[in-house]
Design a protein around this motif. Sequence first.
Motif, PDB file in Angstrom:
ATOM      1  N   VAL A   1      41.968 -39.204  60.426  1.00  0.00           N
ATOM      2  CA  VAL A   1      42.823 -38.842  59.360  1.00  0.00           C
ATOM      3  C   VAL A   1      43.655 -37.449  59.715  1.00  0.00           C
ATOM      4  O   VAL A   1      42.925 -36.443  60.023  1.00  0.00           O
ATOM      5  CB  VAL A   1      42.385 -38.710  58.176  1.00  0.00           C
TER       6      VAL A   1
ATOM      7  N   VAL B   1      47.183 -33.227  56.128  1.00  0.00           N
ATOM      8  CA  VAL B   1      48.632 -32.815  55.547  1.00  0.00           C
ATOM      9  C   VAL B   1      48.992 -31.534  55.807  1.00  0.00           C
ATOM     10  O   VAL B   1      48.351 -30.495  55.482  1.00  0.00           O
ATOM     11  CB  VAL B   1      48.417 -33.316  54.063  1.00  0.00           C
TER      12      VAL B   1
ATOM     13  N   LYS C   1      50.429 -38.639  48.735  1.00  0.00           N
ATOM     14  CA  LYS C   1      49.470 -38.593  47.715  1.00  0.00           C
ATOM     15  C   LYS C   1      49.237 -37.086  47.228  1.00  0.00           C
ATOM     16  O   LYS C   1      49.277 -36.743  46.040  1.00  0.00           O
ATOM     17  CB  LYS C   1      48.171 -39.192  48.053  1.00  0.00           C
TER      18      LYS C   1
ATOM     19  N   ALA D   1      48.937 -39.870  53.361  1.00  0.00           N
ATOM     20  CA  ALA D   1      48.163 -38.894  52.776  1.00  0.00           C
ATOM     21  C   ALA D   1      49.075 -37.772  52.207  1.00  0.00           C
ATOM     22  O   ALA D   1      48.777 -37.190  51.138  1.00  0.00           O
ATOM     23  CB  ALA D   1      47.200 -38.264  53.738  1.00  0.00           C
TER      24      ALA D   1
END
Length: 180
Positions: free
Chosen positions: A86, A89, A148, A145
């Motif tokens: 991942v 962000v 969100k 991501a």
Amino acid sequence: MSPSPLRPLNPLSLRARDERGVVLSTRLLALSISAVAMAGLVFLANDPDEAGRPEQVTPAVTEPSPTPSASPTPSSTPTAKPTKKVQPVKPAETYVVVYNNTRTTGLAGTVAGRAKAAGWNVVGSDNWYGTVDGTTVYFPPRLKAAGKALGRDLGITSVKPAEEPMQFDRLTVILTDDYS
């Protein structure tokens, strides 16, 4: 009428024609290779989140090897599942555009200011002409991501994949009458 005398074929003239055909295909091949190389450079130049950035390394998790025993016993320890990498962000490095799809004048500018205050890289705000279901943050696949996270920062619960004619290098916020 008498038939015209046949001229003997000149082997050099045939060869010259063959060479021109080879030169043409070589030029075409060189042009094709150049076009593919240029397309690759354009792709890398237009991908601000990935181009030129070193790959992040995730440390591997290893389990200790079992000690040998006289009789094998079944292990009750669950095996580790491979984890999906991942990307963190980074709001300051993520482009955001905010659109107003309401009759409230200046709403996009106000929300763009909120996003900037939260650290997002807002690159524009304007009016949206079209029909959308409700206030939504639209994201390209690699920025899910981030979409969100922006939704949380702005109090928007609807987060969906981007659609045409949206740009796929940024997050797109479309505000409707349900935004408060």
